[in-house]
Design a protein around this motif. Structure first.
Motif, PDB file in Angstrom:
ATOM      1  N   LEU A 126      -4.685  11.127  -6.102  1.00  0.00           N
ATOM      2  CA  LEU A 126      -5.347   9.830  -6.170  1.00  0.00           C
ATOM      3  C   LEU A 126      -5.707   9.396  -4.756  1.00  0.00           C
ATOM      4  CD1 LEU A 126      -2.576   9.667  -8.253  1.00  0.00           C
ATOM      5  CD2 LEU A 126      -4.031   7.828  -9.123  1.00  0.00           C
ATOM      6  N   GLU A 127      -6.985   9.271  -4.482  1.00  0.00           N
ATOM      7  CA  GLU A 127      -7.439   8.796  -3.181  1.00  0.00           C
ATOM      8  C   GLU A 127      -7.546   7.276  -3.250  1.00  0.00           C
ATOM      9  OE1 GLU A 127     -10.997  10.924  -1.784  1.00  0.00           O
ATOM     10  OE2 GLU A 127     -10.533  12.437  -3.292  1.00  0.00           O
ATOM     11  N   CYS A 128      -6.934   6.611  -2.272  1.00  0.00           N
ATOM     12  CA  CYS A 128      -6.818   5.151  -2.348  1.00  0.00           C
ATOM     13  C   CYS A 128      -7.336   4.458  -1.092  1.00  0.00           C
ATOM     14  CB  CYS A 128      -5.357   4.755  -2.548  1.00  0.00           C
ATOM     15  SG  CYS A 128      -4.598   5.490  -4.008  1.00  0.00           S
ATOM     16  N   ARG A 129      -7.872   3.292  -1.338  1.00  0.00           N
ATOM     17  CA  ARG A 129      -8.271   2.367  -0.279  1.00  0.00           C
ATOM     18  C   ARG A 129      -7.196   1.290  -0.214  1.00  0.00           C
ATOM     19  NH1 ARG A 129     -10.885  -2.521  -0.403  1.00  0.00           N
ATOM     20  NH2 ARG A 129     -11.159  -2.476  -2.671  1.00  0.00           N
ATOM     21  N   LEU A 130      -6.624   1.111   0.973  1.00  0.00           N
ATOM     22  CA  LEU A 130      -5.568   0.108   1.129  1.00  0.00           C
ATOM     23  C   LEU A 130      -6.096  -1.283   0.799  1.00  0.00           C
ATOM     24  CD1 LEU A 130      -2.668  -0.613   2.171  1.00  0.00           C
ATOM     25  CD2 LEU A 130      -3.708  -0.872   4.450  1.00  0.00           C
ATOM     26  N   LEU A 131      -5.340  -2.014  -0.003  1.00  0.00           N
ATOM     27  CA  LEU A 131      -5.624  -3.424  -0.263  1.00  0.00           C
ATOM     28  C   LEU A 131      -4.658  -4.206   0.621  1.00  0.00           C
ATOM     29  CD1 LEU A 131      -5.796  -3.229  -4.166  1.00  0.00           C
ATOM     30  CD2 LEU A 131      -7.736  -3.481  -2.602  1.00  0.00           C
ATOM     31  N   GLU A 133      -2.206  -6.455   2.206  1.00  0.00           N
ATOM     32  CA  GLU A 133      -1.367  -7.603   1.842  1.00  0.00           C
ATOM     33  C   GLU A 133      -0.255  -7.661   2.877  1.00  0.00           C
ATOM     34  OE1 GLU A 133      -1.683  -9.931  -0.378  1.00  0.00           O
ATOM     35  OE2 GLU A 133      -3.388  -9.118  -1.534  1.00  0.00           O
ATOM     36  N   PRO A 134      -0.582  -8.151   4.063  1.00  0.00           N
ATOM     37  CA  PRO A 134       0.356  -8.057   5.202  1.00  0.00           C
ATOM     38  C   PRO A 134       1.739  -8.636   4.909  1.00  0.00           C
ATOM     39  CG  PRO A 134      -1.800  -8.812   5.935  1.00  0.00           C
ATOM     40  CD  PRO A 134      -1.857  -8.774   4.442  1.00  0.00           C
ATOM     41  N   GLN A 135       1.777  -9.692   4.112  1.00  0.00           N
ATOM     42  CA  GLN A 135       3.072 -10.341   3.888  1.00  0.00           C
ATOM     43  C   GLN A 135       4.009  -9.429   3.081  1.00  0.00           C
ATOM     44  OE1 GLN A 135       4.532 -12.334   1.032  1.00  0.00           O
ATOM     45  NE2 GLN A 135       6.240 -12.877   2.348  1.00  0.00           N
ATOM     46  N   VAL A 136       3.512  -8.835   2.009  1.00  0.00           N
ATOM     47  CA  VAL A 136       4.399  -7.953   1.221  1.00  0.00           C
ATOM     48  C   VAL A 136       4.624  -6.611   1.924  1.00  0.00           C
ATOM     49  CG1 VAL A 136       3.950  -8.999  -1.038  1.00  0.00           C
ATOM     50  CG2 VAL A 136       2.525  -7.116  -0.261  1.00  0.00           C
ATOM     51  N   GLN A 137       3.646  -6.169   2.696  1.00  0.00           N
ATOM     52  CA  GLN A 137       3.853  -4.948   3.480  1.00  0.00           C
ATOM     53  C   GLN A 137       5.023  -5.147   4.447  1.00  0.00           C
ATOM     54  OE1 GLN A 137      -0.932  -4.054   3.451  1.00  0.00           O
ATOM     55  NE2 GLN A 137       0.127  -3.752   5.396  1.00  0.00           N
ATOM     56  N   GLU A 138       5.016  -6.291   5.120  1.00  0.00           N
ATOM     57  CA  GLU A 138       6.030  -6.548   6.146  1.00  0.00           C
ATOM     58  C   GLU A 138       7.390  -6.838   5.516  1.00  0.00           C
ATOM     59  OE1 GLU A 138       7.653  -6.627   9.755  1.00  0.00           O
ATOM     60  OE2 GLU A 138       5.606  -6.012   9.269  1.00  0.00           O
ATOM     61  N   THR A 139       7.406  -7.657   4.465  1.00  0.00           N
ATOM     62  CA  THR A 139       8.669  -8.115   3.876  1.00  0.00           C
ATOM     63  C   THR A 139       9.314  -7.045   3.001  1.00  0.00           C
ATOM     64  OG1 THR A 139       7.730 -10.338   3.809  1.00  0.00           O
ATOM     65  CG2 THR A 139       9.756  -9.970   2.537  1.00  0.00           C
ATOM     66  N   TYR A 140       8.486  -6.340   2.218  1.00  0.00           N
ATOM     67  CA  TYR A 140       9.041  -5.423   1.210  1.00  0.00           C
ATOM     68  C   TYR A 140       8.635  -3.959   1.423  1.00  0.00           C
ATOM     69  CZ  TYR A 140       9.818  -9.836  -1.266  1.00  0.00           C
ATOM     70  OH  TYR A 140      10.208 -11.101  -1.604  1.00  0.00           O
ATOM     71  N   ASP A 141       7.898  -3.662   2.466  1.00  0.00           N
ATOM     72  CA  ASP A 141       7.395  -2.296   2.691  1.00  0.00           C
ATOM     73  C   ASP A 141       6.526  -1.834   1.529  1.00  0.00           C
ATOM     74  OD1 ASP A 141       8.869  -2.204   5.067  1.00  0.00           O
ATOM     75  OD2 ASP A 141      10.609  -1.345   4.061  1.00  0.00           O
ATOM     76  N   LEU A 142       5.901  -2.783   0.868  1.00  0.00           N
ATOM     77  CA  LEU A 142       5.137  -2.508  -0.346  1.00  0.00           C
ATOM     78  C   LEU A 142       3.640  -2.468  -0.028  1.00  0.00           C
ATOM     79  CD1 LEU A 142       5.194  -2.162  -3.431  1.00  0.00           C
ATOM     80  CD2 LEU A 142       5.245  -4.658  -3.629  1.00  0.00           C
ATOM     81  N   PHE A 143       3.019  -1.338  -0.362  1.00  0.00           N
ATOM     82  CA  PHE A 143       1.604  -1.136  -0.074  1.00  0.00           C
ATOM     83  C   PHE A 143       0.823  -1.007  -1.383  1.00  0.00           C
ATOM     84  CE2 PHE A 143       1.359  -0.475   4.553  1.00  0.00           C
ATOM     85  CZ  PHE A 143       2.717  -0.549   4.846  1.00  0.00           C
ATOM     86  N   LEU A 144      -0.284  -1.716  -1.441  1.00  0.00           N
ATOM     87  CA  LEU A 144      -1.136  -1.706  -2.626  1.00  0.00           C
ATOM     88  C   LEU A 144      -2.445  -1.011  -2.292  1.00  0.00           C
ATOM     89  CD1 LEU A 144      -0.571  -5.429  -3.743  1.00  0.00           C
ATOM     90  CD2 LEU A 144       0.904  -3.425  -4.091  1.00  0.00           C
ATOM     91  N   GLY A 145      -2.998  -0.319  -3.267  1.00  0.00           N
ATOM     92  CA  GLY A 145      -4.253   0.377  -3.009  1.00  0.00           C
ATOM     93  C   GLY A 145      -5.121   0.441  -4.246  1.00  0.00           C
ATOM     94  N   GLU A 146      -6.418   0.536  -4.015  1.00  0.00           N
ATOM     95  CA  GLU A 146      -7.343   0.773  -5.129  1.00  0.00           C
ATOM     96  C   GLU A 146      -7.686   2.255  -5.155  1.00  0.00           C
ATOM     97  OE1 GLU A 146     -10.909  -1.629  -5.233  1.00  0.00           O
ATOM     98  OE2 GLU A 146     -11.942  -0.102  -6.432  1.00  0.00           O
ATOM     99  N   VAL A 147      -7.601   2.854  -6.318  1.00  0.00           N
ATOM    100  CA  VAL A 147      -7.917   4.274  -6.466  1.00  0.00           C
ATOM    101  C   VAL A 147      -9.436   4.435  -6.490  1.00  0.00           C
ATOM    102  CG1 VAL A 147      -7.626   6.335  -7.889  1.00  0.00           C
ATOM    103  CG2 VAL A 147      -5.804   4.596  -7.810  1.00  0.00           C
ATOM    104  N   VAL A 148      -9.974   5.189  -5.549  1.00  0.00           N
ATOM    105  CA  VAL A 148     -11.426   5.366  -5.477  1.00  0.00           C
ATOM    106  C   VAL A 148     -11.867   6.720  -6.024  1.00  0.00           C
ATOM    107  CG1 VAL A 148     -11.652   3.762  -3.534  1.00  0.00           C
ATOM    108  CG2 VAL A 148     -11.291   6.211  -3.094  1.00  0.00           C
TER     109      VAL A 148
END
Lengths: 194, 194
Positions: A126-131, A133-148
């Motif tokens: 799955l190739e993804c484009r990062l969405l 979300e600096p706050q959740v990235q920093e607080t929870y190490d959680l990265f969201l992406g759209e599958v392209v």
């Protein structure tokens, strides 16, 4: 094994991860590439397909994801269990292995995203484009992406379904801990009450 | 089957979900309870253990989670495949089934969180405190929680590991689509390079 790759319709991209496989996160920036293992990944939406994945602050891959705004989730298979465990247990980057791909002899190829390395021998990509979300990235190490774009090995995934029969080595990996992976076997078809 | 339940150390709580099982989300508020199925759930942290789960805006359960600040992730097993599929395919609440537990004959019990219904017959349970993140809840239907207590069926999970041998009906469910679930079978132990 590249001859078995086929494009997966974006509406079926979530099906690659719906059953909870462990993934390899790959990324590249400015000519530097890396990959890491992540058991904490899941679909986040159907259309457009989105994913969520936990990428720890200690990982070199994280910086590449943030700098490039792109990442790939690769689904390793049973035949790659040792490799998946290995890349999850050594650090990349200046203080680790300069190139895990080269060190472990891992092949790569390019999909639709220029420069984004996809891991050869896997059974889904799955190739993804990062969405961002600096706050959740920093607080929870959680990265969201759209599958392209998405691809799969047609021997075990087609028409939106996995079918591992006859290909035990191509089953997805489901990490428990310490390099122990559970493998999917039989399927059950649930029935709705009358 | 309640006699097989045992507490899971919080440091091992993530192991219940590390291999990507489908879960049932249960919640209650002001005397109203509901449950729904969710294939999109994963661990988010080790200590304190945290989880992430996607809860669509159309679900009745979501309102109960937001109002009570509590939810449970229950891990259904192969013997419960029909039930898991059913509760994921009908709506609860005023415009649906007033009480899915009662309608489907699903037993429940209480853990450490007063009033939070845990689903009987499952093989793992994580009681969670909602970590409010309104922006990601609204934008991505993504809910984060801290695990405050965990239990498992000792026949298939103990000492931080799953062991399904001899208990095929107690295997976790891994949803592909349309009520088709993959079931974990054999495990593989990966080895690090020398």
């Amino acid at each position: 094994m590249l001859e078995h790759r086929h494009a997966v319709e974006l509406r079926h991209a979530y099906r690659l991860m719906n059953h909870g496989p462990t993934v390899l996160v790959s990324a590249a920036h400015a000519g530097v590439r890396n990959l890491m293992a992540a058991a904490w990944a899941m679909p986040l939406d159907f259309a457009p397909p989105k994913v969520a994945v936990v990428i720890d602050k200690s990982t070199f891959t994280r910086g590449l994801v943030e700098a490039s705004g792109r990442f790939a989730l690769n689904l390793p298979c049973a035949d790659q269990a040792d490799m998946a465990y290995a890349v999850g247990n050594v650090h990349g980057g200046p203080e680790g292995l300069a190139d895990k791909f080269g060190h472990f002899g891992i092949g790569s190829f390019e999909g639709q995203t220029p420069g984004l390395p996809l891991v050869a021998g896997c059974v889904g990509w799955l190739e993804c484009r990062l969405l961002p979300e600096p706050q959740v990235q920093e607080t929870y190490d959680l990265f969201l992406g759209e599958v392209v774009a998405a691809q799969a090995d047609a021997r075990v995934f087609s028409a939106g379904h996995w079918h591992f029969d006859g290909h035990p080595g191509l089953r997805t990996l489901h990490h428990v801990a310490g390099g122990q992976f559970l493998l999917p076997a039989d399927a059950v078809q649930a029935r709705l009450p009358a």
